[in-house]
Design a protein around this motif. Structure first.
Motif, PDB file in Angstrom:
ATOM      1  N   TYR A 246       0.846  -1.188   0.000  1.00 37.67           N
ATOM      2  CA  TYR A 246       0.000   0.000   0.000  1.00 37.67           C
ATOM      3  C   TYR A 246       0.881   1.237   0.000  1.00 37.67           C
ATOM      4  CZ  TYR A 246      -4.048  -2.904   1.248  1.00 37.67           C
ATOM      5  OH  TYR A 246      -5.056  -3.839   1.254  1.00 37.67           O
ATOM      6  N   ALA A 247       0.632   2.168  -0.927  1.00 37.68           N
ATOM      7  CA  ALA A 247       1.437   3.380  -1.014  1.00 37.68           C
ATOM      8  C   ALA A 247       0.528   4.575  -1.289  1.00 37.68           C
ATOM      9  CB  ALA A 247       2.487   3.261  -2.120  1.00 37.68           C
ATOM     10  N   GLY A 248       0.717   5.634  -0.486  1.00 40.13           N
ATOM     11  CA  GLY A 248      -0.092   6.840  -0.645  1.00 40.13           C
ATOM     12  C   GLY A 248       0.768   8.082  -0.598  1.00 40.13           C
ATOM     13  N   GLN A 249       0.225   9.158  -0.046  1.00 40.42           N
ATOM     14  CA  GLN A 249       0.901  10.453  -0.089  1.00 40.42           C
ATOM     15  C   GLN A 249       2.206  10.465   0.697  1.00 40.42           C
ATOM     16  OE1 GLN A 249      -1.174  13.616   2.006  1.00 40.42           O
ATOM     17  NE2 GLN A 249      -2.396  12.123   3.159  1.00 40.42           N
ATOM     18  N   TYR A 250       2.353   9.557   1.656  1.00 41.18           N
ATOM     19  CA  TYR A 250       3.586   9.519   2.436  1.00 41.18           C
ATOM     20  C   TYR A 250       4.656   8.627   1.801  1.00 41.18           C
ATOM     21  CZ  TYR A 250       0.587  11.724   5.875  1.00 41.18           C
ATOM     22  OH  TYR A 250      -0.288  12.587   6.500  1.00 41.18           O
ATOM     23  N   GLN A 251       4.298   7.953   0.725  1.00 36.78           N
ATOM     24  CA  GLN A 251       5.243   7.158  -0.061  1.00 36.78           C
ATOM     25  C   GLN A 251       5.116   7.583  -1.528  1.00 36.78           C
ATOM     26  OE1 GLN A 251       2.590   5.392   1.601  1.00 36.78           O
ATOM     27  NE2 GLN A 251       3.713   5.573   3.515  1.00 36.78           N
ATOM     28  N   PRO A 252       5.403   8.861  -1.816  1.00 38.12           N
ATOM     29  CA  PRO A 252       5.093   9.392  -3.163  1.00 38.12           C
ATOM     30  C   PRO A 252       5.801   8.668  -4.294  1.00 38.12           C
ATOM     31  CG  PRO A 252       6.507  10.908  -1.925  1.00 38.12           C
ATOM     32  CD  PRO A 252       6.037   9.874  -0.956  1.00 38.12           C
ATOM     33  N   ASP A 253       7.079   8.300  -4.103  1.00 38.77           N
ATOM     34  CA  ASP A 253       7.804   7.631  -5.181  1.00 38.77           C
ATOM     35  C   ASP A 253       7.212   6.255  -5.470  1.00 38.77           C
ATOM     36  OD1 ASP A 253       9.441   9.820  -5.349  1.00 38.77           O
ATOM     37  OD2 ASP A 253      11.073   8.936  -4.176  1.00 38.77           O
ATOM     38  N   ALA A 254       6.931   5.499  -4.392  1.00 38.61           N
ATOM     39  CA  ALA A 254       6.356   4.160  -4.570  1.00 38.61           C
ATOM     40  C   ALA A 254       4.959   4.254  -5.168  1.00 38.61           C
ATOM     41  CB  ALA A 254       6.321   3.424  -3.234  1.00 38.61           C
ATOM     42  N   ALA A 255       4.176   5.231  -4.721  1.00 38.15           N
ATOM     43  CA  ALA A 255       2.824   5.403  -5.257  1.00 38.15           C
ATOM     44  C   ALA A 255       2.871   5.759  -6.741  1.00 38.15           C
ATOM     45  CB  ALA A 255       2.081   6.487  -4.470  1.00 38.15           C
ATOM     46  N   SER A 256       3.819   6.622  -7.109  1.00 36.64           N
ATOM     47  CA  SER A 256       3.965   7.014  -8.510  1.00 36.64           C
ATOM     48  C   SER A 256       4.349   5.817  -9.381  1.00 36.64           C
ATOM     49  CB  SER A 256       5.018   8.118  -8.633  1.00 36.64           C
ATOM     50  OG  SER A 256       5.245   8.456  -9.986  1.00 36.64           O
ATOM     51  N   THR A 257       5.235   4.969  -8.849  1.00 29.37           N
ATOM     52  CA  THR A 257       5.644   3.781  -9.601  1.00 29.37           C
ATOM     53  C   THR A 257       4.472   2.834  -9.804  1.00 29.37           C
ATOM     54  OG1 THR A 257       7.896   3.960  -8.731  1.00 29.37           O
ATOM     55  CG2 THR A 257       7.249   1.836  -9.665  1.00 29.37           C
ATOM     56  N   LEU A 258       3.697   2.615  -8.749  1.00 34.61           N
ATOM     57  CA  LEU A 258       2.527   1.741  -8.870  1.00 34.61           C
ATOM     58  C   LEU A 258       1.539   2.305  -9.883  1.00 34.61           C
ATOM     59  CD1 LEU A 258       1.455   0.405  -5.337  1.00 34.61           C
ATOM     60  CD2 LEU A 258       2.159  -0.915  -7.333  1.00 34.61           C
ATOM     61  N   ARG A 259       1.360   3.613  -9.860  1.00 33.26           N
ATOM     62  CA  ARG A 259       0.434   4.251 -10.802  1.00 33.26           C
ATOM     63  C   ARG A 259       0.862   3.989 -12.249  1.00 33.26           C
ATOM     64  NH1 ARG A 259       1.847   9.307 -10.288  1.00 33.26           N
ATOM     65  NH2 ARG A 259       0.772   9.577  -8.297  1.00 33.26           N
ATOM     66  N   ASP A 260       2.179   4.040 -12.490  1.00 31.96           N
ATOM     67  CA  ASP A 260       2.683   3.962 -13.862  1.00 31.96           C
ATOM     68  C   ASP A 260       2.881   2.543 -14.376  1.00 31.96           C
ATOM     69  OD1 ASP A 260       2.708   6.713 -13.844  1.00 31.96           O
ATOM     70  OD2 ASP A 260       4.853   6.877 -13.421  1.00 31.96           O
ATOM     71  N   LEU A 261       3.086   1.589 -13.483  1.00 27.78           N
ATOM     72  CA  LEU A 261       3.347   0.218 -13.918  1.00 27.78           C
ATOM     73  C   LEU A 261       2.090  -0.428 -14.497  1.00 27.78           C
ATOM     74  CD1 LEU A 261       5.573  -1.202 -11.028  1.00 27.78           C
ATOM     75  CD2 LEU A 261       6.226  -1.077 -13.448  1.00 27.78           C
ATOM     76  N   GLU A 262       2.304  -1.273 -15.497  1.00 30.02           N
ATOM     77  CA  GLU A 262       1.201  -2.039 -16.081  1.00 30.02           C
ATOM     78  C   GLU A 262       1.412  -3.524 -15.789  1.00 30.02           C
ATOM     79  OE1 GLU A 262      -1.602  -1.088 -17.311  1.00 30.02           O
ATOM     80  OE2 GLU A 262      -1.056   1.022 -17.044  1.00 30.02           O
ATOM     81  N   PRO A 263       0.562  -4.137 -14.960  1.00 33.36           N
ATOM     82  CA  PRO A 263       0.700  -5.575 -14.697  1.00 33.36           C
ATOM     83  C   PRO A 263       0.455  -6.389 -15.960  1.00 33.36           C
ATOM     84  CG  PRO A 263      -0.763  -4.480 -13.113  1.00 33.36           C
ATOM     85  CD  PRO A 263      -0.541  -3.517 -14.235  1.00 33.36           C
ATOM     86  N   PRO A 264       1.071  -7.576 -16.072  1.00 36.43           N
ATOM     87  CA  PRO A 264       2.029  -8.135 -15.109  1.00 36.43           C
ATOM     88  C   PRO A 264       3.417  -7.555 -15.311  1.00 36.43           C
ATOM     89  CG  PRO A 264       1.691  -9.677 -16.900  1.00 36.43           C
ATOM     90  CD  PRO A 264       0.766  -8.524 -17.176  1.00 36.43           C
ATOM     91  N   ALA A 265       4.126  -7.392 -14.204  1.00 30.04           N
ATOM     92  CA  ALA A 265       5.489  -6.859 -14.268  1.00 30.04           C
ATOM     93  C   ALA A 265       6.266  -7.369 -13.065  1.00 30.04           C
ATOM     94  CB  ALA A 265       5.467  -5.333 -14.259  1.00 30.04           C
ATOM     95  N   TYR A 266       7.526  -7.729 -13.290  1.00 27.33           N
ATOM     96  CA  TYR A 266       8.387  -8.090 -12.174  1.00 27.33           C
ATOM     97  C   TYR A 266       8.778  -6.818 -11.421  1.00 27.33           C
ATOM     98  CZ  TYR A 266       9.062 -12.660 -14.393  1.00 27.33           C
ATOM     99  OH  TYR A 266       8.860 -13.905 -14.945  1.00 27.33           O
ATOM    100  N   VAL A 267       8.672  -6.855 -10.094  1.00 27.78           N
ATOM    101  CA  VAL A 267       9.032  -5.694  -9.292  1.00 27.78           C
ATOM    102  C   VAL A 267       9.836  -6.130  -8.074  1.00 27.78           C
ATOM    103  CG1 VAL A 267       7.073  -4.255  -9.990  1.00 27.78           C
ATOM    104  CG2 VAL A 267       6.835  -5.794  -8.029  1.00 27.78           C
TER     105      VAL A 267
END
Length: 210
Positions: free
Chosen positions: A81-102
């Motif tokens: 779970y990533a929100g405003q306090y994890q901006p970089d992780a949240a941005s990455t989740l927003r941009d990634l298209e599943p399926p993807a290795y992370v």
């Protein structure tokens, strides 16, 4: 000499063992003391390092963005779970298209549900897209660390193993075939999403977050 705090080691742990963990503790009364998740194989984890297949993502926020990712390894499912306090992780989740290795480094979080069960998730510090070779190396490292913890479990000086025996009604030996099966699975198809295919429907619903 600098007294800056050192970062806690990020433990490599498979999803099945991570989800079996529910007990958290501090080792001092200091308000800022680290909170540890007790792994059933007898180790403390303030941070974890995992690699798997991002199979789903969803913005579950009300108003502000709050991203939930479902990440599958050979043994089960992690939820991050990533929100405003994890901006970089949240941005990455927003941009990634599943399926993807992370690859994810983050802190374990526990949440007690209304029925008294405990859900465990990861609050990511970083999420990085990786390749199949990185995922395979992580499986080998996670299996190695798991087997090492199992071997050290009966050591009388292992305080975290003693704590695990007190807190969990689990057989630590059950994690040995899990680790070996994860290693054997590396010889099978390495197509993206193969973890999810191998695991099938694990019956895990996305846990609620407070």
């Amino acid at each position: 000499m600098s007294q800056a705090p050192t970062r806690e080691v990020a433990r490599r742990v498979f999803a099945r063992e991570f989800n079996d963990a529910s007990h958290t503790f501090k080792e001092s009364d200091d308000e800022r003391a680290p909170v540890y998740l007790l792994l059933p194989t007898g180790e403390r984890a303030n941070r974890v390092f995992l690699v798997g297949t991002l199979t789903e993502k969803e913005d579950v926020g009300e108003g502000d963005e709050y991203w939930r990712g479902r990440i599958v390894d050979p043994t089960g499912t992690f939820f991050v779970y990533a929100g405003q306090y994890q901006p970089d992780a949240a941005s990455t989740l927003r941009d990634l298209e599943p399926p993807a290795y992370v690859a994810v480094v983050g802190k374990p979080r526990t949440y007690e549900t209304d029925d008294g069960s405990v859900n465990v998730s990861v609050r990511p510090e970083s999420i990085t897209a990786v390749d199949a070779a990185t995922r395979d190396r992580w499986v080998v490292e996670a299996a190695t660390r798991t087997l090492e913890r199992i071997e050290a479990f009966e050591d009388e000086s292992n305080e975290y193993a003693r704590m695990a025996r007190e807190e969990y009604d689990l057989s630590v030996d059950d994690y040995r075939p899990m680790a070996l099966a994860a290693l054997e699975g590396l010889d099978e198809s390495d197509e993206l999403g193969s973890d999810a295919d191998a695991e099938g429907d694990d019956g895990i619903d996305a846990p609620a977050e407070p």
